[in-house]
Write an enzyme that holds these catalytic residues in place. Structure first.
Site, PDB file in Angstrom:
ATOM      1  N   GLN A  95      34.277  89.389 -10.812  1.00  0.00           N
ATOM      2  CA  GLN A  95      32.948  89.662 -10.265  1.00  0.00           C
ATOM      3  C   GLN A  95      31.885  88.887 -11.032  1.00  0.00           C
ATOM      4  O   GLN A  95      31.923  88.788 -12.253  1.00  0.00           O
ATOM      5  CB  GLN A  95      32.653  91.159 -10.336  1.00  0.00           C
ATOM      6  N   SER A 180      39.427  90.223 -14.932  1.00  0.00           N
ATOM      7  CA  SER A 180      39.076  91.548 -14.412  1.00  0.00           C
ATOM      8  C   SER A 180      39.568  91.706 -12.969  1.00  0.00           C
ATOM      9  O   SER A 180      40.769  91.789 -12.734  1.00  0.00           O
ATOM     10  CB  SER A 180      37.562  91.772 -14.533  1.00  0.00           C
ATOM     11  N   LEU A 181      38.658  91.710 -12.012  1.00  0.00           N
ATOM     12  CA  LEU A 181      39.042  91.761 -10.600  1.00  0.00           C
ATOM     13  C   LEU A 181      40.116  90.727 -10.277  1.00  0.00           C
ATOM     14  O   LEU A 181      41.048  90.977  -9.492  1.00  0.00           O
ATOM     15  CB  LEU A 181      37.816  91.513  -9.728  1.00  0.00           C
ATOM     16  N   ARG A 205      38.636  99.952  -5.406  1.00  0.00           N
ATOM     17  CA  ARG A 205      38.195  99.722  -6.786  1.00  0.00           C
ATOM     18  C   ARG A 205      36.697  99.493  -6.841  1.00  0.00           C
ATOM     19  O   ARG A 205      35.987 100.070  -7.675  1.00  0.00           O
ATOM     20  CB  ARG A 205      38.938  98.513  -7.365  1.00  0.00           C
ATOM     21  N   HIS A 293      34.403  98.356 -17.741  1.00  0.00           N
ATOM     22  CA  HIS A 293      35.402  98.247 -18.811  1.00  0.00           C
ATOM     23  C   HIS A 293      35.040  99.081 -20.042  1.00  0.00           C
ATOM     24  O   HIS A 293      35.260  98.667 -21.183  1.00  0.00           O
ATOM     25  CB  HIS A 293      35.632  96.781 -19.180  1.00  0.00           C
ATOM     26  N   GLN A 342      42.745  99.492 -16.569  1.00  0.00           N
ATOM     27  CA  GLN A 342      41.960  98.266 -16.720  1.00  0.00           C
ATOM     28  C   GLN A 342      40.451  98.488 -16.616  1.00  0.00           C
ATOM     29  O   GLN A 342      39.666  97.863 -17.327  1.00  0.00           O
ATOM     30  CB  GLN A 342      42.409  97.232 -15.681  1.00  0.00           C
TER      31      GLN A 342
END
Length: 391
Positions: A95, A180-181, A205, A293, A342
């Site tokens: 993102q 991440s994503l 998510r 996170h 995560q």
């Protein structure tokens, strides 16, 4: 956070001859078994006859699986990919990489264009229209940007496949990961789940992370010009001035001199106020919904766990490096556990990149919008060879 085994598990595991093994093993080397719990009733419903710890090797879990009227002994070795030797990597952005106009190039490739059509049915809105025409404010929202980047990144794979020599490049890739994503995109590319199932997970998510962000006042800020130890000291100093609810932590280890800090708004403001005294070059408040996170995202975990439990996840065909521990995992149950963790765990991207390069990675491809990952690679190693494939 219980692990749930699905009825598809025997399809993705190596079946062992019943004459050679009385039971089978599931090795989980990178995630402590103390943190893993098994829901026995759910396991029973899914056809797992039993499981238990091997006293001789605490890193292995024994289990038998029922298939119809028969019980098959299977083995999943989560350490299967640990000794990987990378040569060619596909890297997928997270993102923040989104930009109005993304996805336009993909429309000239039928396979890439088809992904956007499939996405519309799953998402319930015209994703391509938002990607190509905006408005920017809507595209930047967590609930839109995450599916948009996932679909556009996989469309970039199809754009590459359609060009001369593209299939040979795809076939040569022996490692993949995403920021991440982007870890979901990498898992889809590696065949751990279908495009459609991955998009459903990414949609949920984004929604769950947005809801978690709305529930508390939180933020993220990039600290530029300091090493990770100094940034940690900066966080410690900021935390001395705020309440527990506003505490901050390093949430994204990007590369030397660029670390993202997440936490309560007051804590982030304290980081910004103290940064100069720690010799930071600058701070940049990130345009995200909240403290990704970190524990601020804890409300999103249960929703992700439920969705992951209902999703068929297979052993990836190539190693996929996790953001949580910078290691590849082969076991589908462990991958589900990792993905659920995560959203509340710091992203270990710097370690991932350094490990790939140390292990001998020769060529990388960043697939999707933007060139953030290429910039990070160059910050770590100016000689790193990386090509951007956009869509």
């Amino acid at each position: 956070m219980p692990l749930s085994f699905t009825t598809t598990l025997p399809l993705v595991l190596r079946t062992l001859p019943s004459s050679t093994m009385a039971s089978s093993t599931l090795a989980i080397s990178s995630v402590s078994l103390k943190t893993l719990s098994f829901t026995s009733s759910d396991a029973f419903n899914k056809g797992i006859r039993g499981f238990g710890l091997n006293n001789g090797n605490p890193s292995r879990v024994f289990m038998s699986l029922s298939v119809g009227s028969q019980t098959q002994n299977v083995v999943v070795d989560d350490a299967l990919f640990l000794d990987y030797k990378p040569t060619s990597a596909f890297l997928f952005p997270g993102q923040g990489a989104q930009a109005v106009g993304m996805g336009k190039e993909a429309q000239s490739v039928s396979a890439a264009s088809e992904l956007f059509k499939k996405a519309n049915d799953i998402l319930g809105y015209d994703l391509l229209e938002l990607c190509t025409g905006g408005p920017k404010e809507k595209l930047d929202s967590t609930v839109i940007s995450q599916p948009a980047i996932y679909v556009t990144s996989l469309a970039a794979v199809e754009v590459l496949r359609a060009r001369d020599g593209g299939q040979q490049i795809i076939d040569s890739v022996d490692i993949t990961c995403g920021l991440s994503l982007g870890e979901y995109t990498a898992l889809a590319f590696a065949g751990a789940f279908s495009f459609e199932d991955g998009l459903k997970l990414v949609k949920l998510r984004g929604e769950a992370m947005q809801e978690a962000a709305d529930a508390a006042k939180s933020a993220m800020v990039s600290v530029i010009g300091l090493d990770s130890d100094k940034v940690q000291q900066l966080c410690d100093a900021a935390n001395q001035d705020v309440d527990e609810a506003d505490r901050v932590q390093i949430a994204n280890y990007l590369c030397p001199g660029n670390y993202a800090v997440s936490g309560g708004v007051k804590g982030v403001e304290a980081v910004e106020a103290k940064a100069k005294s720690f010799k930071a070059r600058m701070t940049v408040r990130l345009a995200v919904a909240g403290a990704f996170h970190t524990s601020f995202m804890e409300p999103a975990v249960s929703r992700l766990e439920a969705a992951l439990a209902a999703t068929e996840i297979r052993q990836p065909r190539i190693p996929v490096i996790s953001n949580v521990d910078a290691q590849p995992h082969a076991d589908p149950a462990t991958i589900k556990k990792i993905l659920a963790c995560q959203v509340t765990s710091p992203v270990q991207w710097e370690t991932t990149v350094k490990t790939l390069l140390t292990k001998g990675l020769k060529k990388s491809y960043e697939l999707g919008p933007g060139k953030v990952i290429a910039g990070i690679f160059k910050r770590i190693d100016k000689k790193a060879e990386i090509e951007n494939i956009s869509a």
